[in-house]
Write a protein that holds these residues in place. Structure first.
Motif, short mmCIF file in Angstrom:
data_model
loop_
_atom_site.label_atom_id
_atom_site.label_comp_id
_atom_site.label_asym_id
_atom_site.label_seq_id
_atom_site.Cartn_x
_atom_site.Cartn_y
_atom_site.Cartn_z
N PHE A 220 0.85 -1.19 0.00
CA PHE A 220 0.00 0.00 0.00
C PHE A 220 0.88 1.24 0.00
CE2 PHE A 220 -2.53 -3.33 2.03
CZ PHE A 220 -3.67 -3.29 1.24
N ASP A 221 0.68 2.08 -0.99
CA ASP A 221 1.45 3.32 -1.15
C ASP A 221 0.75 4.43 -0.39
OD1 ASP A 221 2.78 5.57 -1.97
OD2 ASP A 221 2.71 5.12 -4.11
N MET A 222 1.37 4.93 0.68
CA MET A 222 0.75 5.93 1.53
C MET A 222 1.21 7.35 1.21
SD MET A 222 -1.00 3.68 2.96
CE MET A 222 -1.97 4.67 4.11
N ARG A 223 1.82 7.54 0.05
CA ARG A 223 2.34 8.86 -0.30
C ARG A 223 1.24 9.85 -0.67
NH1 ARG A 223 7.03 6.92 -4.38
NH2 ARG A 223 5.29 5.52 -4.94
N PRO A 243 2.91 13.20 18.00
CA PRO A 243 2.70 14.36 17.11
C PRO A 243 2.59 13.96 15.64
CG PRO A 243 4.39 14.85 18.74
CD PRO A 243 4.12 13.38 18.85
N VAL A 244 3.36 12.97 15.21
CA VAL A 244 3.27 12.51 13.82
C VAL A 244 1.95 11.79 13.60
CG1 VAL A 244 4.28 10.95 12.10
CG2 VAL A 244 5.76 12.35 13.54
N LYS A 245 1.55 10.96 14.56
CA LYS A 245 0.27 10.26 14.44
C LYS A 245 -0.88 11.25 14.28
CE LYS A 245 1.65 6.39 17.42
NZ LYS A 245 1.35 5.67 18.70
N GLU A 246 -0.86 12.30 15.12
CA GLU A 246 -1.93 13.29 15.08
C GLU A 246 -1.93 14.03 13.75
OE1 GLU A 246 -5.27 15.16 16.30
OE2 GLU A 246 -4.24 13.45 17.21
N HIS A 247 -0.74 14.33 13.22
CA HIS A 247 -0.62 15.01 11.93
C HIS A 247 -1.28 14.18 10.83
CE1 HIS A 247 1.46 17.54 8.87
NE2 HIS A 247 1.44 16.41 8.17
N ILE A 248 -1.03 12.89 10.83
CA ILE A 248 -1.57 12.02 9.78
C ILE A 248 -3.07 11.82 9.96
CG2 ILE A 248 -1.49 9.68 8.81
CD1 ILE A 248 1.49 9.61 9.59
N ARG A 249 -3.52 11.68 11.20
CA ARG A 249 -4.95 11.52 11.45
C ARG A 249 -5.76 12.72 10.96
NH1 ARG A 249 -3.38 10.08 16.98
NH2 ARG A 249 -3.20 7.80 17.20
N LYS A 250 -5.15 13.90 11.00
CA LYS A 250 -5.85 15.12 10.57
C LYS A 250 -6.02 15.19 9.06
CE LYS A 250 -4.54 18.09 14.47
NZ LYS A 250 -3.74 19.28 14.89
N ASP A 251 -5.26 14.39 8.32
CA ASP A 251 -5.42 14.35 6.86
C ASP A 251 -6.80 13.77 6.55
OD1 ASP A 251 -5.34 13.52 4.08
OD2 ASP A 251 -3.18 13.85 4.19
N THR A 252 -7.62 14.48 5.78
CA THR A 252 -8.99 14.05 5.51
C THR A 252 -9.06 12.72 4.77
OG1 THR A 252 -9.00 15.38 3.48
CG2 THR A 252 -9.86 16.42 5.50
N ALA A 253 -7.97 12.32 4.12
CA ALA A 253 -7.98 11.06 3.37
C ALA A 253 -7.66 9.86 4.26
CB ALA A 253 -6.97 11.12 2.23
N TRP A 254 -7.09 10.10 5.44
CA TRP A 254 -6.59 8.99 6.25
C TRP A 254 -7.68 8.01 6.70
CZ3 TRP A 254 -3.24 5.66 7.83
CH2 TRP A 254 -3.46 4.95 9.02
N GLY A 255 -8.74 8.52 7.33
CA GLY A 255 -9.74 7.65 7.94
C GLY A 255 -10.37 6.69 6.97
N GLU A 256 -10.90 7.20 5.86
CA GLU A 256 -11.57 6.34 4.89
C GLU A 256 -10.60 5.39 4.22
OE1 GLU A 256 -14.37 6.62 0.88
OE2 GLU A 256 -13.83 8.45 1.97
N GLY A 285 4.30 1.65 2.19
CA GLY A 285 5.42 2.46 1.75
C GLY A 285 5.10 3.94 1.74
N CYS A 286 6.10 4.73 2.07
CA CYS A 286 6.02 6.18 1.86
C CYS A 286 7.36 6.60 1.28
CB CYS A 286 5.67 6.94 3.14
SG CYS A 286 6.86 6.78 4.49
N THR A 287 7.67 7.87 1.24
CA THR A 287 8.89 8.30 0.56
C THR A 287 10.14 7.83 1.28
OG1 THR A 287 7.71 10.26 -0.20
CG2 THR A 287 10.11 10.26 -0.43
#
Length: 331
Positions: A220-223, A243-256, A285-287
């Motif tokens: 799964f490409d998480m970029r 802090p990193v977890k919270e940053h990613i959770r705030k991304d509107t695409a993360w949950g779905e 994977g990410c960058t």
């Protein structure tokens, strides 16, 4: 932490660790594991743990002589089982081995596998540069590749030399945060003959910029998620930090996106098991392999545990240095 499986956690050529059969001869080992990696990362500890599990260890062995070794009768005390079958064989080698050439090693093993129908698996022991340097300074040992340069230079040179083998390995264990007991426990979990026979699920993370996991079952490409690397306060942190977890959770695409990935994996796992698959590696994977992929892997592992699975979580690039060259000049 940890380790990851790069080829179903087992052997190359589509074989699992439990399926590595060399021949019907009782003199031939039923499993062959190549143990290599960075000097100081724990090869000796790993071989000792394997020996305690009933493996026959051979350390600092010239790879070009492996064919001869496999045709040599086992020594006394290296047989087990009611049929006196030879013990599984663990062959250790590293950059100090005479005439060492990673590409020649891979070619030799590939040719041997094809000529004799032998499947090998490879365990690579890695470790962060700072921790390796600490270990060398603590033991006051000189790094063989450093010459008259600092230890750090030798470690960097060795890492570059060994990288092809790291990419090629079936199982990679990072011992940066491991004690000797931690490594021994991990070896027992992965290679004990009495290890659980149910399907082994590994959830791993990696950085695309450092190469994909060659034979992961699901990638799964998480970029598509917002990259924490570009926040200077988050850059030195990892996907394990709040802090990193919270940053990613705030991304509107993360949950779905995560819900769909979780549901797909939970749908597929019992079907893989029904097909007799012994190992399943789910890779994110990410960058750079430090933020988004790490958080995603940890999140899926938590979800799998809630569903009754017991996944192993392994992070390939968690100890790799952050660089703008790796992350790129733009987001």
């Amino acid at each position: 932490m940890g380790c990851h499986r790069m080829a179903d956690g087992g052997a190359t050529n589509g074989h699992s660790l439990d399926q590595i059969m060399l021949s019907d001869s009782p003199d031939r080992p039923t499993r062959v594991l190549l143990v290599t990696g960075l000097l100081g990362a724990g090869k000796t500890t790993a071989l000792r743990a394997l020996e305690d599990l009933g493996w026959e260890p051979v350390d600092n062995f010239p790879v070009r002589l492996i064919s001869r070794l496999l045709h040599t009768a086992p020594g006394p005390g290296t047989e087990h089982g009611s049929d006196n079958q030879a013990a599984p064989l663990a062959i250790g080698f590293d950059s100090r081995t005479r005439g060492f050439d990673p590409h020649a090693v891979m070619a030799e093993i590939g040719a041997l596998a094809e000529a004799e129908g032998i499947a090998f698996s490879t365990l690579y022991l890695d470790c962060g540069a700072e921790e390796l340097e600490r270990r060398y300074n603590e033991t006051r040992r000189r790094h063989p590749l450093a010459g008259d340069r600092p230890v750090a230079a030798g470690i960097a040179a060795e890492r570059e030399l060994m990288e092809p083998l790291r990419r090629w390995a079936d199982v990679v264990i990072s011992t940066t945060e491991f004690s000797t007991n931690d490594l021994g426990r991990t070896i027992r979990e992965l290679f004990a003959p009495t290890a659980p026979q149910e399907m082994t699920v590994t959830v791993s993370s990696f950085g695309f910029s450092r190469g994909m996991v060659p034979t992961a079952d699901l990638v799964f490409d998480m970029r598509f998620l917002d990259n924490p690397h570009w926040d200077e306060a988050l850059r030195p942190l990892t996907g394990r930090d709040e802090p990193v977890k919270e940053h990613i959770r705030k991304d509107t695409a993360w949950g779905e996106a995560f819900d769909r990935i979780r549901d797909l994996v939970l749908f597929l796992l019992p079907r893989y098991e029904a097909q007799g698959k012994a190992y399943v590696n789910i890779a994110f994977g990410c960058t750079g392999g430090k933020h988004r992929s790490v958080f995603s892997a940890e999140s899926l592992a938590d979800a799998l545990r809630e569903a009754g699975h017991s996944p192993t979580v392994l992070h390939r690039n968690l100890d790799s240095a952050h660089t703008d060259l790796v992350e790129g000049a733009t987001r």
